[in-house]
Design an enzyme around this catalytic site. Sequence first.
Site, mmCIF file in Angstrom:
data_model
loop_
_atom_site.group_PDB
_atom_site.id
_atom_site.type_symbol
_atom_site.label_atom_id
_atom_site.label_comp_id
_atom_site.label_asym_id
_atom_site.label_seq_id
_atom_site.Cartn_x
_atom_site.Cartn_y
_atom_site.Cartn_z
ATOM 1 N N LYS A 11 -14.062 -44.906 39.703
ATOM 2 C CA LYS A 11 -13.364 -43.622 39.900
ATOM 3 C C LYS A 11 -12.463 -43.297 38.701
ATOM 4 C CE LYS A 11 -13.473 -43.922 44.938
ATOM 5 N NZ LYS A 11 -12.686 -43.816 46.190
ATOM 6 N N TYR A 51 -18.229 -35.674 48.969
ATOM 7 C CA TYR A 51 -17.310 -36.138 50.012
ATOM 8 C C TYR A 51 -17.307 -35.217 51.231
ATOM 9 C CZ TYR A 51 -15.509 -39.883 47.096
ATOM 10 O OH TYR A 51 -15.395 -41.039 46.373
ATOM 11 N N ASN A 114 -8.273 -45.608 44.381
ATOM 12 C CA ASN A 114 -8.648 -46.992 44.707
ATOM 13 C C ASN A 114 -9.812 -47.536 43.869
ATOM 14 O OD1 ASN A 114 -10.658 -45.532 45.934
ATOM 15 N ND2 ASN A 114 -10.420 -46.442 47.959
ATOM 16 N N HIS A 117 -15.874 -46.688 44.460
ATOM 17 C CA HIS A 117 -16.548 -46.269 45.697
ATOM 18 C C HIS A 117 -17.754 -47.178 45.911
ATOM 19 C CE1 HIS A 117 -18.625 -43.676 48.611
ATOM 20 N NE2 HIS A 117 -19.719 -43.941 47.916
ATOM 21 N N GLU A 128 -26.868 -41.185 48.179
ATOM 22 C CA GLU A 128 -25.868 -41.099 47.106
ATOM 23 C C GLU A 128 -26.481 -41.426 45.744
ATOM 24 O OE1 GLU A 128 -22.640 -43.590 48.426
ATOM 25 O OE2 GLU A 128 -22.093 -42.198 50.034
HETATM 26 P P1 CMP Z 1 -14.074 -44.184 49.399
HETATM 27 O O1 CMP Z 1 -14.245 -45.201 50.463
HETATM 28 O O2 CMP Z 1 -14.758 -44.295 48.137
HETATM 29 O O3 CMP Z 1 -14.424 -42.750 50.016
HETATM 30 C C1 CMP Z 1 -13.485 -41.997 50.717
HETATM 31 C C2 CMP Z 1 -12.229 -41.981 49.916
HETATM 32 O O4 CMP Z 1 -11.180 -41.233 50.486
HETATM 33 C C3 CMP Z 1 -11.665 -43.393 49.832
HETATM 34 O O5 CMP Z 1 -12.500 -44.150 49.038
HETATM 35 C C4 CMP Z 1 -10.294 -43.117 49.296
HETATM 36 O O6 CMP Z 1 -10.315 -42.848 47.901
HETATM 37 C C5 CMP Z 1 -9.981 -41.834 50.040
HETATM 38 N N1 CMP Z 1 -9.182 -42.093 51.233
HETATM 39 C C6 CMP Z 1 -9.565 -42.691 52.370
HETATM 40 N N2 CMP Z 1 -8.553 -42.724 53.255
HETATM 41 C C7 CMP Z 1 -7.522 -42.110 52.664
HETATM 42 C C8 CMP Z 1 -6.194 -41.808 53.061
HETATM 43 N N3 CMP Z 1 -5.735 -42.146 54.277
HETATM 44 N N4 CMP Z 1 -5.403 -41.167 52.196
HETATM 45 C C9 CMP Z 1 -5.880 -40.797 50.992
HETATM 46 N N5 CMP Z 1 -7.122 -41.068 50.546
HETATM 47 C C10 CMP Z 1 -7.928 -41.708 51.379
#
Ligand code: CMP
Length: 142
Positions: A11, A51, A114, A117, A128
């Site tokens: 990311k 998303y 984070n 993905h 995807e």
């Molecule tokens: P990912 O699992 O790649 O896909 C969904 C994304 O949404 C996740 O990673 C985070 O980057 C984001 N995400 C999920 N939960 C939250 C949350 N509670 N607050 C902000 N971002 C979130």
Amino acid sequence: MAGDYTLTIIKPDAFNSGKAGKITAHLEQQGFKIRAARVMHLTDAEAGEFYAVHRERPFYASLCNFMTSGPCMPMVLEKTDAVAALRVAIGATDPAEADAGTVRKLFAESKERNAIHASDSDDNAAREARFFFSESEIIRAR
Ligand code: CMP
């Protein structure tokens, strides 16, 4: 695709701070093979579509903003039982809750920023992968 392929995205937080090489090396050391890769800057429309499953969630707009804030690096990875293996390797969504040694514990900033993905099922991995790559761009065993 079934079973042995998954889709990951390094990311913008991780890519912009120069961690793409370290994260890729970390995954290769764990036996993942890179079968497709590109560097791209998602448009608003692309992030929104990728998303779309989170459209009703309170973090959707912020997530789309983050994912379009800079380049990212989608990759197709191959390993036996790749979807499950990659989700173990990256750790919990929130790096504060991720196990030691996981990508998110090592490289992520926050629950949203984070670092990486990973697809959550074989069906989503196939969908995807095709979001980012044509079939001819994905290396297959021969
Ligand atoms: P990912 O699992 O790649 O896909 C969904 C994304 O949404 C996740 O990673 C985070 O980057 C984001 N995400 C999920 N939960 C939250 C949350 N509670 N607050 C902000 N971002 C979130």
